[in-house]
Scaffold this active site. Structure first.
Site, PDB file in Angstrom:
ATOM      1  N   CYS A 353      47.583  49.432  42.438  1.00 47.19           N
ATOM      2  CA  CYS A 353      48.202  49.027  43.708  1.00 47.19           C
ATOM      3  C   CYS A 353      49.701  49.324  43.807  1.00 47.19           C
ATOM      4  O   CYS A 353      50.162  49.806  44.853  1.00 47.19           O
ATOM      5  CB  CYS A 353      47.899  47.572  44.015  1.00 47.19           C
ATOM      6  SG  CYS A 353      47.813  46.470  42.613  1.00 47.19           S
ATOM      7  N   ARG A 382      43.645  48.129  30.213  1.00 48.88           N
ATOM      8  CA  ARG A 382      43.961  46.711  30.047  1.00 48.88           C
ATOM      9  C   ARG A 382      43.715  46.317  28.600  1.00 48.88           C
ATOM     10  O   ARG A 382      42.689  46.674  28.012  1.00 48.88           O
ATOM     11  CB  ARG A 382      43.121  45.845  31.000  1.00 48.88           C
ATOM     12  CG  ARG A 382      43.490  46.107  32.451  1.00 48.88           C
ATOM     13  CD  ARG A 382      42.721  45.249  33.431  1.00 48.88           C
ATOM     14  NE  ARG A 382      43.023  45.665  34.798  1.00 48.88           N
ATOM     15  CZ  ARG A 382      42.406  45.212  35.880  1.00 48.88           C
ATOM     16  NH1 ARG A 382      41.447  44.303  35.747  1.00 48.88           N
ATOM     17  NH2 ARG A 382      42.729  45.651  37.080  1.00 48.88           N
ATOM     18  N   GLN A 400      38.488  52.875  38.319  1.00 48.06           N
ATOM     19  CA  GLN A 400      38.076  52.108  39.497  1.00 48.06           C
ATOM     20  C   GLN A 400      37.859  53.029  40.696  1.00 48.06           C
ATOM     21  O   GLN A 400      38.561  54.034  40.846  1.00 48.06           O
ATOM     22  CB  GLN A 400      39.163  51.103  39.871  1.00 48.06           C
ATOM     23  CG  GLN A 400      39.413  50.007  38.853  1.00 48.06           C
ATOM     24  CD  GLN A 400      40.548  49.099  39.286  1.00 48.06           C
ATOM     25  OE1 GLN A 400      41.642  49.573  39.568  1.00 48.06           O
ATOM     26  NE2 GLN A 400      40.294  47.804  39.343  1.00 48.06           N
ATOM     27  N   ASP A 402      39.018  52.724  43.582  1.00 45.60           N
ATOM     28  CA  ASP A 402      40.047  51.826  44.099  1.00 45.60           C
ATOM     29  C   ASP A 402      40.621  52.362  45.407  1.00 45.60           C
ATOM     30  O   ASP A 402      40.817  53.570  45.558  1.00 45.60           O
ATOM     31  CB  ASP A 402      41.168  51.717  43.059  1.00 45.60           C
ATOM     32  CG  ASP A 402      41.964  50.433  43.200  1.00 45.60           C
ATOM     33  OD1 ASP A 402      41.560  49.568  43.991  1.00 45.60           O
ATOM     34  OD2 ASP A 402      42.980  50.297  42.507  1.00 45.60           O
ATOM     35  N   HIS A 404      43.456  51.097  48.825  1.00 43.59           N
ATOM     36  CA  HIS A 404      44.345  50.116  49.449  1.00 43.59           C
ATOM     37  C   HIS A 404      44.548  50.515  50.898  1.00 43.59           C
ATOM     38  O   HIS A 404      44.896  51.659  51.190  1.00 43.59           O
ATOM     39  CB  HIS A 404      45.666  50.041  48.691  1.00 43.59           C
ATOM     40  CG  HIS A 404      45.486  49.535  47.295  1.00 43.59           C
ATOM     41  ND1 HIS A 404      45.286  50.382  46.231  1.00 43.59           N
ATOM     42  CD2 HIS A 404      45.429  48.274  46.803  1.00 43.59           C
ATOM     43  CE1 HIS A 404      45.117  49.658  45.135  1.00 43.59           C
ATOM     44  NE2 HIS A 404      45.195  48.387  45.448  1.00 43.59           N
ATOM     45  N   LYS A 488      40.296  36.584  48.068  1.00 45.93           N
ATOM     46  CA  LYS A 488      39.465  37.784  48.041  1.00 45.93           C
ATOM     47  C   LYS A 488      38.017  37.456  48.363  1.00 45.93           C
ATOM     48  O   LYS A 488      37.525  36.367  48.065  1.00 45.93           O
ATOM     49  CB  LYS A 488      39.548  38.477  46.677  1.00 45.93           C
ATOM     50  CG  LYS A 488      39.183  37.602  45.492  1.00 45.93           C
ATOM     51  CD  LYS A 488      39.338  38.356  44.174  1.00 45.93           C
ATOM     52  CE  LYS A 488      39.061  37.432  42.984  1.00 45.93           C
ATOM     53  NZ  LYS A 488      39.098  38.141  41.706  1.00 45.93           N
ATOM     54  N   HIS A 534      43.395  45.246  49.183  1.00 43.34           N
ATOM     55  CA  HIS A 534      42.915  45.857  47.945  1.00 43.34           C
ATOM     56  C   HIS A 534      41.388  45.840  47.993  1.00 43.34           C
ATOM     57  O   HIS A 534      40.799  44.784  48.243  1.00 43.34           O
ATOM     58  CB  HIS A 534      43.347  45.046  46.716  1.00 43.34           C
ATOM     59  CG  HIS A 534      44.813  44.753  46.636  1.00 43.34           C
ATOM     60  ND1 HIS A 534      45.608  45.224  45.619  1.00 43.34           N
ATOM     61  CD2 HIS A 534      45.630  44.004  47.420  1.00 43.34           C
ATOM     62  CE1 HIS A 534      46.842  44.778  45.779  1.00 43.34           C
ATOM     63  NE2 HIS A 534      46.874  44.038  46.872  1.00 43.34           N
TER      64      HIS A 534
END
Length: 661
Positions: A353, A382, A400, A402, A404, A488, A534
């Site tokens: 992000c 991570r 991911q 992912d 945004h 979320k 997100h």
């Protein structure tokens, strides 16, 4: 007299000092026997705990399965600890919570040394003795000093250490089992051990666990168990466990030659050609979906300066999960530190992000440019503890799907609604049903209460607009489960054997755009902050592939199968025809291999079944002469005789991804 309101609207007057058990007995002996606990003003409590004033009361029985299971599993954990100390009195107790399907307890073994799986039958027998004794479970309030003194006097150094850290001005409680055993616990508990079914639990395994989860601390023995309300539930669970073991993605991944993991790269996956074919198919499918939905794909750096992570808030909230890198040339001399004290610090990105905001900030954005939807197949790292790693399901390096979405206030509900529709279509393409939940503000968070009120309300409104706030979709809210910067929506998929997996999410974030100074020029000519949504659907490719392998027990849909067909010969006379047939299948876009080995056909069938190949096209001399194949489909008993062209048409249809059919 106290006024106690019941769920049917009636009110009972009772004297001060009365308990929910008294009311259950007054209603009738059947309820008094069936009652397990009580909800007093919504709080789950012991039946014997006196009312403190007027209250709303709901008595809990085995029909209230969620509450009853939580109570039973908590009690099983206490009975486990009591049993272990009865068998080995020099064992120290630590913690023992209920879990999703059972319980565990951590012990510091005495002279006998660590526990093993061989000890479990002995412990189970002792637990059944304690349950049969029907010992009352009673609550007592103690001071912190009382707790510390008692545990020290009884050689319980771990419990004494924990008690010393509890607030001095808070009511602390212990629970006794009969008169001869106790544990520090908030409760609540069942009225007595006899309320447990002695045939409804099973101890499953022993593992190591560090005291308080810190590898610098003492190693403890953790004993796991599964606990239920009755033997039927236990047996059903054990069958599910057996089925889950057959579907274990680590086992199937090895059998199907999809991937492996090894110590040289803890928590990172080595994808083999067949496994990476699954990945590529998923990636292509997702790209088609996001292109159609108006996303723009981007790519961002793996490593960014620590100052960027400080500004975003991750350095303070998430640093223990980040891989940190010194920004200097390491010392290559034989002596001296590899990194100097003067080194600046960078970090491998744990999420995408902040980098997407940096792209958004390039150039001036107008309200007319919004919404902007940035998508990235973003590789993240991570720093998960070694003991927490689990195949593809929990890794250190992952990618991911992912994205945004930067939008205006007036666009939020519609953007979330569109995402709900996209996620719904994708999950149904893979055959999943799902429940959708709203995770609300956690205790530790950024932003104002007004901001959180607004963000949570917008997500609720979007779910209503998408028509998902129904029992069919398991709509519900999860207090305290939101991210530190945003509430979320979560998608919980249900797999073929009834397990749930939290996968997709969308978060409504006003914090990060503010912290990283993202803005656009609104109609009034002033700078305004965009809202940042997100979102992910697969979650991570690694975990989603693991879920798919287990959901389908390795028998992936033909369009995802690494090898979609094998042409296998019965006799060597058919080798030429088998090669020709494979060439035609390949030309039709089907992933095909040939098996021309001098082996019996039954051996070939078994081997390709283990590899979960969807279709086996068996050819011999007759098939070669007639231009046919004997089609064997995985999981079916009968074979079909088809012309080669018919087989190609059939396989081509099945090999087409669902969004292209």
């Amino acid at each position: 007299m106290l006024q106690i309101s019941l769920p049917d609207g009636s009110v009972r007057e009772v004297a001060p000092g009365s308990t929910p058990a008294d009311i259950a007995a007054a209603i009738g002996p059947g309820l008094a026997k069936a009652a397990l606990a009580a909800r007093v003003n919504g709080e789950l409590r012991d039946l014997a705990r006196p009312f403190e004033g007027d209250a709303q009361l709901a008595l809990v029985t085995s029909r209230d399965e969620a509450d009853a299971l939580e109570l039973a599993r908590h009690d099983y954990a206490h009975v486990l600890a009591e049993a272990v100390q009865a068998l080995w009195p020099d064992t120290q107790i630590t913690f023992g919570p209920a879990t999703e399907d059972g319980f565990y307890y951590d012990f510091a073994p005495g002279a006998r040394g660590p526990f093993t799986d061989e000890d479990l039958p002995t412990i189970e027998a002792k637990m059944r003795e304690i349950i049969a004794a029907d010992k009352p479970l009673t609550r007592e309030a103690w001071t912190r000093d009382q707790l510390i003194a008692w545990f020290k006097d009884h050689g319980e150094s771990f419990k004494a250490e924990w008690a010393a850290e509890l607030p001095a001005d808070e009511e602390l409680t212990i629970y006794r089992s009969g008169s001869d055993w106790l544990d520090m616990c908030r409760g609540p508990h069942l009225p007595s051990t006899g309320k447990l079914d002695p045939q409804a639990f099973k101890l499953t395994r022993v593992s190591g666990a560090y005291w308080r989860g810190d590898q610098k601390n003492a190693m403890l023995s953790r004993i796991y168990g599964t606990g239920w309300l009755n033997k039927k539930q236990l047996n059903e669970h054990l069958v599910r466990l057996e089925e889950a073991a057959k579907r274990d993605h680590r086992k199937l991944g090895q059998e199907m030659d999809l991937f492996h993991l090894q110590q040289e790269a803890h928590g990172s996956v080595f994808w083999h050609p067949k496994g990476y074919l699954i990945w590529r198919e998923l990636e292509a499918y997702m790209r088609r979906a996001i292109d159609e939905a108006g996303y723009r794909e981007v790519k961002t750096p793996q490593v960014m300066d620590a100052r960027q992570w400080e500004q975003s808030g991750h350095w303070g909230k998430y640093r223990e999960n980040m891989f940190v890198i010194p920004d200097e040339v390491p010392n290559v001399e034989d002596e001296g530190p590899l990194v100097s004290d003067a080194a600046d610090w960078m970090a491998l990105k744990p999420m995408n992000c902040p980098a997407h905001i940096l792209i958004f900030r390039q150039g001036i954005k107008s309200y007319r440019d919004l919404p902007l939807r940035f998508y990235e197949n973003g590789c993240c790292h991570r720093n998960e503890p070694h003991g927490a790693l689990h195949g593809l399901m929990r890794v250190r390096q992952f990618t991911q799907d992912d994205a945004h979405i930067f939008c205006r206030e007036d666009q939020i509900v519609d953007e979330v609604r569109k995402f709900c529709a996209l996620a719904d279509r994708i999950y149904k393409d893979f055959g999943f049903t799902y429940h959708i939940k709203l995770a609300l503000r956690p205790d530790k968070r950024f932003g104002t209460e007004e901001m959180w009120d607004l963000a949570e309300a917008e997500l609720r409104a979007a779910v209503v607009a998408a028509g998902l706030n129904t029992e069919e979709y398991g709509w519900g809210e999860l207090p305290g489960e939101g991210a530190f910067y945003a509430p979320k929506l979560e998608w919980h998929l249900t797999d073929a054997i009834g397990r749930t997996w939290q996968v997709g999410t969308i978060q409504s974030d006003r914090v990060l755009p503010d912290r990283l100074d993202a803005s656009y020029i609104a109609e009034d000519g002033e700078r305004h902050r965009p809202i940042m949504l997100h979102r992910a659907i697969f979650g991570s490719y690694e975990r989603f592939i693991g879920i798919l392998i287990e959901h389908f027990a390795g028998k992936l849909p033909v369009w995802l199968a690494p090898v979609q067909a094998v042409v296998a010969t019965i006799v060597s006379d058919a080798d030429g025809y088998a090669t020709e047939a494979a060439d035609k299948l390949r030309a039709a876009g089907i992933r095909v291999e040939t098996d021309l080995r001098n082996e019996k056909i039954n051996y070939k069938v078994r081997e390709h079944s283990v590899h979960k190949v969807p279709h086996l096209l068996v050819v011999g001399k007759r098939e070669a002469e007639e231009g046919t194949v004997a089609l064997r489909t995985l999981g079916e008993q009968e074979q079909r005789i088809l012309t080669l062209d018919e087989a190609i048409t059939l396989l081509k249809a099945e090999a087409t991804p669902p969004d292209l059919r």
